[in-house]
Design a protein around this motif. Structure first.
Motif, PDB file in Angstrom:
ATOM      1  N   ARG A 275     -63.952 -59.543  25.244  1.00 54.13           N
ATOM      2  CA  ARG A 275     -63.761 -60.293  26.491  1.00 54.13           C
ATOM      3  C   ARG A 275     -62.292 -60.621  26.704  1.00 54.13           C
ATOM      4  NH1 ARG A 275     -68.733 -62.759  24.997  1.00 54.13           N
ATOM      5  NH2 ARG A 275     -67.634 -64.424  23.937  1.00 54.13           N
ATOM      6  N   ALA A 276     -61.592 -61.039  25.636  1.00 57.93           N
ATOM      7  CA  ALA A 276     -60.175 -61.372  25.760  1.00 57.93           C
ATOM      8  C   ALA A 276     -59.352 -60.130  26.123  1.00 57.93           C
ATOM      9  CB  ALA A 276     -59.675 -61.986  24.446  1.00 57.93           C
ATOM     10  N   GLU A 277     -59.683 -58.984  25.519  1.00 58.43           N
ATOM     11  CA  GLU A 277     -58.973 -57.731  25.826  1.00 58.43           C
ATOM     12  C   GLU A 277     -59.192 -57.336  27.281  1.00 58.43           C
ATOM     13  OE1 GLU A 277     -56.554 -54.530  25.211  1.00 58.43           O
ATOM     14  OE2 GLU A 277     -57.004 -56.106  23.750  1.00 58.43           O
ATOM     15  N   GLU A 278     -60.425 -57.468  27.781  1.00 52.80           N
ATOM     16  CA  GLU A 278     -60.729 -57.098  29.174  1.00 52.80           C
ATOM     17  C   GLU A 278     -59.993 -58.009  30.146  1.00 52.80           C
ATOM     18  OE1 GLU A 278     -64.923 -57.297  29.386  1.00 52.80           O
ATOM     19  OE2 GLU A 278     -65.276 -55.350  28.409  1.00 52.80           O
ATOM     20  N   ALA A 279     -59.915 -59.328  29.830  1.00 57.47           N
ATOM     21  CA  ALA A 279     -59.200 -60.259  30.711  1.00 57.47           C
ATOM     22  C   ALA A 279     -57.720 -59.903  30.785  1.00 57.47           C
ATOM     23  CB  ALA A 279     -59.385 -61.696  30.210  1.00 57.47           C
ATOM     24  N   ALA A 635     -55.036 -70.307  36.973  1.00 54.35           N
ATOM     25  CA  ALA A 635     -56.178 -70.600  36.101  1.00 54.35           C
ATOM     26  C   ALA A 635     -55.835 -70.305  34.636  1.00 54.35           C
ATOM     27  CB  ALA A 635     -57.383 -69.772  36.533  1.00 54.35           C
ATOM     28  N   ASN A 636     -55.198 -69.131  34.384  1.00 54.31           N
ATOM     29  CA  ASN A 636     -54.828 -68.732  33.024  1.00 54.31           C
ATOM     30  C   ASN A 636     -53.501 -67.986  33.103  1.00 54.31           C
ATOM     31  OD1 ASN A 636     -57.184 -69.453  31.229  1.00 54.31           O
ATOM     32  ND2 ASN A 636     -58.255 -68.176  32.731  1.00 54.31           N
ATOM     33  N   SER A 637     -52.508 -68.518  32.412  1.00 52.07           N
ATOM     34  CA  SER A 637     -51.200 -67.866  32.437  1.00 52.07           C
ATOM     35  C   SER A 637     -51.232 -66.606  31.590  1.00 52.07           C
ATOM     36  CB  SER A 637     -50.124 -68.818  31.911  1.00 52.07           C
ATOM     37  OG  SER A 637     -50.386 -69.121  30.545  1.00 52.07           O
ATOM     38  N   ASP A 638     -50.190 -65.760  31.764  1.00 58.25           N
ATOM     39  CA  ASP A 638     -50.115 -64.537  30.971  1.00 58.25           C
ATOM     40  C   ASP A 638     -50.027 -64.857  29.480  1.00 58.25           C
ATOM     41  OD1 ASP A 638     -50.174 -63.291  33.395  1.00 58.25           O
ATOM     42  OD2 ASP A 638     -48.030 -62.800  33.444  1.00 58.25           O
ATOM     43  N   GLU A 639     -49.278 -65.916  29.140  1.00 60.40           N
ATOM     44  CA  GLU A 639     -49.110 -66.279  27.733  1.00 60.40           C
ATOM     45  C   GLU A 639     -50.440 -66.758  27.147  1.00 60.40           C
ATOM     46  OE1 GLU A 639     -47.349 -67.288  30.184  1.00 60.40           O
ATOM     47  OE2 GLU A 639     -45.337 -66.412  29.890  1.00 60.40           O
ATOM     48  N   ALA A 640     -51.225 -67.492  27.947  1.00 59.61           N
ATOM     49  CA  ALA A 640     -52.505 -67.998  27.434  1.00 59.61           C
ATOM     50  C   ALA A 640     -53.458 -66.840  27.130  1.00 59.61           C
ATOM     51  CB  ALA A 640     -53.132 -68.953  28.458  1.00 59.61           C
ATOM     52  N   LEU A 641     -53.455 -65.807  27.990  1.00 60.98           N
ATOM     53  CA  LEU A 641     -54.316 -64.658  27.754  1.00 60.98           C
ATOM     54  C   LEU A 641     -53.902 -63.925  26.484  1.00 60.98           C
ATOM     55  CD1 LEU A 641     -54.713 -63.214  31.366  1.00 60.98           C
ATOM     56  CD2 LEU A 641     -56.380 -64.540  30.059  1.00 60.98           C
ATOM     57  N   ASP A 642     -52.562 -63.788  26.235  1.00 62.75           N
ATOM     58  CA  ASP A 642     -52.085 -63.129  25.017  1.00 62.75           C
ATOM     59  C   ASP A 642     -52.495 -63.914  23.783  1.00 62.75           C
ATOM     60  OD1 ASP A 642     -50.976 -61.178  26.581  1.00 62.75           O
ATOM     61  OD2 ASP A 642     -48.964 -62.053  26.597  1.00 62.75           O
ATOM     62  N   GLU A 643     -52.359 -65.254  23.848  1.00 61.29           N
ATOM     63  CA  GLU A 643     -52.733 -66.084  22.688  1.00 61.29           C
ATOM     64  C   GLU A 643     -54.228 -65.982  22.404  1.00 61.29           C
ATOM     65  OE1 GLU A 643     -51.426 -69.943  23.728  1.00 61.29           O
ATOM     66  OE2 GLU A 643     -49.277 -69.506  23.483  1.00 61.29           O
ATOM     67  N   ALA A 644     -55.062 -65.986  23.474  1.00 64.37           N
ATOM     68  CA  ALA A 644     -56.518 -65.899  23.268  1.00 64.37           C
ATOM     69  C   ALA A 644     -56.896 -64.570  22.632  1.00 64.37           C
ATOM     70  CB  ALA A 644     -57.239 -66.074  24.615  1.00 64.37           C
ATOM     71  N   LEU A 645     -56.219 -63.497  23.037  1.00 63.80           N
ATOM     72  CA  LEU A 645     -56.516 -62.183  22.472  1.00 63.80           C
ATOM     73  C   LEU A 645     -56.135 -62.134  20.992  1.00 63.80           C
ATOM     74  CD1 LEU A 645     -57.375 -59.256  22.739  1.00 63.80           C
ATOM     75  CD2 LEU A 645     -55.061 -58.718  23.569  1.00 63.80           C
ATOM     76  N   ALA A 648     -58.730 -64.083  18.971  1.00 67.82           N
ATOM     77  CA  ALA A 648     -60.012 -63.371  18.880  1.00 67.82           C
ATOM     78  C   ALA A 648     -59.930 -62.230  17.875  1.00 67.82           C
ATOM     79  CB  ALA A 648     -60.405 -62.840  20.261  1.00 67.82           C
ATOM     80  N   LYS A 649     -58.789 -61.520  17.849  1.00 67.21           N
ATOM     81  CA  LYS A 649     -58.633 -60.425  16.898  1.00 67.21           C
ATOM     82  C   LYS A 649     -58.635 -60.952  15.474  1.00 67.21           C
ATOM     83  CE  LYS A 649     -56.155 -57.071  19.747  1.00 67.21           C
ATOM     84  NZ  LYS A 649     -54.892 -56.319  19.922  1.00 67.21           N
ATOM     85  N   SER A 650     -57.969 -62.094  15.240  1.00 66.79           N
ATOM     86  CA  SER A 650     -57.910 -62.675  13.889  1.00 66.79           C
ATOM     87  C   SER A 650     -59.295 -63.066  13.407  1.00 66.79           C
ATOM     88  CB  SER A 650     -56.986 -63.896  13.903  1.00 66.79           C
ATOM     89  OG  SER A 650     -56.998 -64.536  12.645  1.00 66.79           O
TER      90      SER A 650
END
Length: 885
Positions: A275-279, A635-645, A648-650
């Motif tokens: 989901r994080a990768e798709e976002a 709603a979600n900054s570019d940095e927030a999406l990178d951190e979530a991804l 999730a990978k970890s």
């Protein structure tokens, strides 16, 4: 036998006819229903049916609608006799036989009938007579020749008759039939032994098998007992193995539960990573789309500016071309106006006098038409007629009568004023000193000013009076509504106006008939319109004011002036025509230039509109994408999406490690092997239990079978069956030797008989082939049966059974067989061949060959042909033709 003549009187459709037959071929021809088949039928009935017979076939020969008796007379020779035989049926029947030779003799009645039949039996073979007589529709069937004595006699003269050794053959056949049927199958004692020996052998075989089975049962019982002991030991070991496997399985179940939990957590972490990768991918795609949309807006701006410039250039060119066309068109219009003016002036001069006369005449006509139109309008607007007024007046009278009847039945108020006070009854002031009566048909108010207010209510009036008033009033109101009036007086006024209008209309119509006369009214108006148009006048400008003398004088002066104008204007029309043509050519050229410029201008305008639309769409798309990108980043900054991804990978990697550790512990326990051991142990216990039960039942069953078989005495029965089989086989061998000997004897005798038969039928076969080769050629041969029937035809080495041949070939061979008989039998014992409409299946080539055959047969035998197509037999040499037409 030879037929000389036949006479028919009142027989079917024949009133009276005699046919003479020749000694060779006689062709009796005539159209359908002329009586040809009647001749054939009459010969048969004369021989077979007594004069007293009244059967259906005799009644059918009586002419339709005639109360007469059919009569036939036949003149014939048979053997040494010459006869005249005559019969009449149904009406005054009789039979007469006149023997002309060798000894004259006259007989009548049944005696004549019996004498005629006895002469036939004495001189001719009746079976041969029937065989050579072919009725209509029976030409495909072969003649029954086997019982014809005359044919047997003819064949016996040429060879040995096969029946000479029939007695010996009968004895051989009788002995043969004691062993075999007619079709060669065994019968009698031989058949019985053939059935008993296999049965005895089967019984011996069954007993022998059963004795062997008993020996086998004993061996199987011993083996089954040994197998039962072994299975009991195997079952005990299987139960121990199953218990140990179940204990080990319980320990592995805990490791499997830990592995399942680890896998579930890993799958959840993997889904979260996806989901994080798709976002993040959606955010990057949206940024790329926004940048592409901005570039598309810039490109659309450039295209729009280019299209607008091209449009301005084409608009300028179109305006110049339009101005040029307008100038040329103005020149053309001026030239046309001058030419048209000259033509118009010429037409006006010619039309002026016609206009003046038509105006005067039409003025009177229009006045009368105006009056007629007004009268029609009045009549059309007023639907009330005199009859309607009469009807309405009658309805008003009926209402008054009904109301008066109701009023007469109602209560009456009689009032007289005594003092100074004002009194009103139902709104009517009561005069001073007078007496008034009022009928109380509804609520009536009596008002004494400042003193009294009384309301008098009517009682219940008779129902029939109320209904009469209501019915009369309803009818009156309905008629008033229909006529569109409010009262009878108004209706009378309208009816009077309509009557006056009708009188005016009648007067104007009579006047118009006089004014118009024989002319067409519409054509007068059209003529005036055309004349006014040509004269350049209108009804308003071309009035008829002034005295009649002034009008006449002015008309003469105008006529002279118009004649002068006509001459001048004709020259003017010719001179302006050339100018108009030149101006028209210039206008056409300018119009072509204008149309080309308009097309180019329209194309640039469409291109500009398209560019404008493209720019607007690109701008809208770009604005929408910018708005979407801003909303997503809020709603979600570019940095927030990178951190979530990253997180999730970890987590996914950590869960993968945990699953691997749990799977390793579970694999070390070898669950698959343990599961297989457990299942195999359960199955082994079940199978051994079932096998134990099966083996126990098998031991019990074999014990019972051995006891049962031992009590039957199978060995004694086997010995007795062997002795019986040996005896039957010995008797069967002895009878079979006898049967084979008689069969060999029969086959040898029959072979000799067939050889004699071939020699016996050889003349008949040769005669058929001799005649048949005229039709089928030299390669023809036929096979003849013992019954003297054609079994098959062989043509050029190809053999076909008679029943499989075509209809035409079967007909031709069947008739050739009859003709062969006629040629083999001599005159003293022979009979005529009678063919009724035969050879209907023959084509032209075979029909010509049949003519040759019939001509050849006619040299030795009498042949009578009955036909409706004389041309079919026109090539028969020596034939005599008799026409019934």
């Amino acid at each position: 036998m030879r037929l000389h003549s036949i006479s028919l009187v009142d027989y079917r459709g024949i009133t009276d006819a005699t046919v003479e037959f020749g000694s060779g071929v006689t062709i009796v021809e005539g159209p359908n229903e002329i009586g040809k088949s009647s001749i054939h039928q009459a010969i048969t009935q004369l021989r077979e049916d007594k004069a007293s017979s009244r059967k259906a076939s005799i009644k059918d020969t009586q002419p339709v609608g005639s109360d007469v008796g059919p009569q036939v007379e036949l003149h014939l020779s048979t053997g040494g006799y010459e006869l005249r035989y005559r019969k009449r049926w149904l009406k005054q029947p009789f039979t007469e036989l006149n023997i002309l030779h060798p000894v004259p003799e006259q007989l009548s009645g049944d005696e004549a009938h019996e004498r005629f039949l006895s002469i036939l039996d004495e001189t001719v073979d009746v079976d041969l007579l029937d065989a050579l007589d072919v009725a209509q529709g029976r030409s495909l069937a072969q003649a029954p020749l086997a019982e014809i004595k005359a044919l047997h006699g003819a064949l016996n003269d040429s060879g040995e008759e096969p029946a000479d050794h029939d007695a010996f053959l009968d004895r051989v056949e009788s002995e043969y039939l004691s062993f075999f049927t007619a079709k060669g199958k065994e019968t009698g004692e031989l058949k019985k032994l053939a059935e008993e020996v296999p049965a005895a052998a089967e019984q011996f075989r069954e007993l022998n098998e059963r004795s062997k089975e008993l020996d086998a049962l004993v061996d199987r019982h011993a083996r089954a007992t040994e197998r039962l002991t072994s299975v009991r030991a195997q079952l005990s070991a299987a139960v121990t193995e199953r218990d140990e496997a179940e204990e080990a399985s319980k320990a592995v179940s805990g490791l499997k539960a830990e592995l399942d939990r680890a896998v579930e957590l890993a799958e959840s972490a993997e889904r979260e990573e996806q989901r994080a990768e798709e976002a993040r991918e959606r955010r990057l795609a949206l940024i790329a789309e926004t940048e592409s949309a901005a570039e598309a807006v810039q490109a659309a701006e450039v295209d729009l500016e280019r299209a607008v410039g091209a449009q301005r250039d084409k608009d300028t060119e179109f305006a110049a071309a339009q101005k040029t066309l307008e100038g040329k068109q103005a020149d053309l219009d001026q030239a046309r106006a001058r030419a048209k003016s000259a033509s118009t002036d010429l037409a006006k001069a010619r039309a002026r006098r016609e206009v003046s006369e038509l105006r005067r005449r039409l003025s009177s006509i229009r006045e009368q038409e105006r009056r007629a139109t007004e009268a029609k309008a009045t009549i059309g607007s007023i639907t009330v007629t005199a009859k309607n007024v009469e009807r309405l007046s009658a309805l008003v009278t009926e209402v008054r009568i009904a109301q008066n009847s109701k009023t007469a039945a109602a209560a009456q108020i009689v009032a007289r004023r005594l003092g100074d006070a004002a009194i009103s009854i139902d709104g009517t002031e009561l005069p001073d000193g007078s007496t008034e009566e009022f009928a109380v048909v509804r609520d009536t108010r009596i008002l004494v000013d400042s003193v009294l207010d009384i309301t008098v209510r009517p009682g219940q009036s008779p129902a029939e009076l109320d209904r009469a008033v209501e019915k009369a009033q309803t009818a009156l109101d309905s008629e008033l509504d229909r006529l569109g009036v409010e009262s009878l007086d108004q209706a009378r006024q309208r009816a009077d106006v309509r009557t006056d209008a009708e009188a005016v209309l009648a007067e104007t119509r009579a006047t118009l008939r006089v004014l118009i006369g024989g002319d067409d009214r519409a054509e007068l108006d059209s003529a005036l319109s055309r004349a006014e148009h040509l004269a350049g006048q209108s009804p308003e400008t071309g009035g008829t004011s002034g005295s009649s003398g002034d009008s006449a004088g002015e008309s003469d002066v105008e006529t002279i002036e118009d004649q002068v104008a006509i001459d001048e204007l004709e020259s003017a029309v010719e001179s302006t025509a050339a100018v108009v043509d030149s101006a028209q050519e210039a206008v056409d050229r300018a119009r072509v230039v204008l149309e080309r410029s308009r097309a180019e201008r329209d194309e640039t305008r469409v291109a500009a509109v398209r560019a404008q639309t493209t720019r607007e769409q690109a701008t809208t798309t770009s604005d929408n994408l910018i708005s979407r990108l801003a909303a997503d980043r809020e709603a979600n900054s570019d940095e927030a999406l990178d951190e979530a991804l990253t997180a999730a990978k970890s987590q996914s990697e950590k869960s993968t490690v945990q699953v691997a550790a749990a799977r390793s512990r579970y694999a070390e326990s070898d669950p698959e092997t343990l599961e297989m051991r457990l299942q195999n142990a359960h199955q082994l216990v079940d199978s051994k239990q079932k096998q134990l039960e099966t083996d126990r039942e098998e031991v019990d069953r074999l014990s019972a079978l051995i006891d049962d078989r031992a009590s039957e005495g199978i060995y004694d029965k086997l010995k007795a069956a062997e002795e019986s089989l040996t005896s039957l086989q010995s008797r069967q061998a002895r009878l079979r030797r006898q049967a084979d000997a008689i069969r060999l004897l029969r086959e040898t005798v029959l072979a000799h008989k067939e050889e004699a038969q071939r020699k016996y039928v050889a003349p008949f076969k040769e005669q058929i082939e001799r005649l048949g080769r005229v039709i089928f050629g030299q390669g023809l041969s036929v096979e003849i049966s013992e019954g003297l029937e054609i079994v098959s035809r062989t043509l050029d080495g190809r053999t076909v059974a008679f029943e499989s041949l075509s209809g035409g070939t079967k007909e031709q061979l069947a008739l050739i067989g009859r003709l062969a008989v006629a040629t083999l039998v001599d005159d003293s014992t022979g009979a005529p061949v009678i063919l009724d409409d035969a050879f209907g299946f023959a084509d032209e080539k075979r029909l010509a060959a049949l003519n040759v055959i019939l001509g050849n047969v006619g040299r030795n035998a009498q042949v009578i042909l009955l036909t409706c197509q004389p041309g079919r037999f026109g090539a028969i040499g020596g034939a005599q033709t008799v026409s019934l037409a």
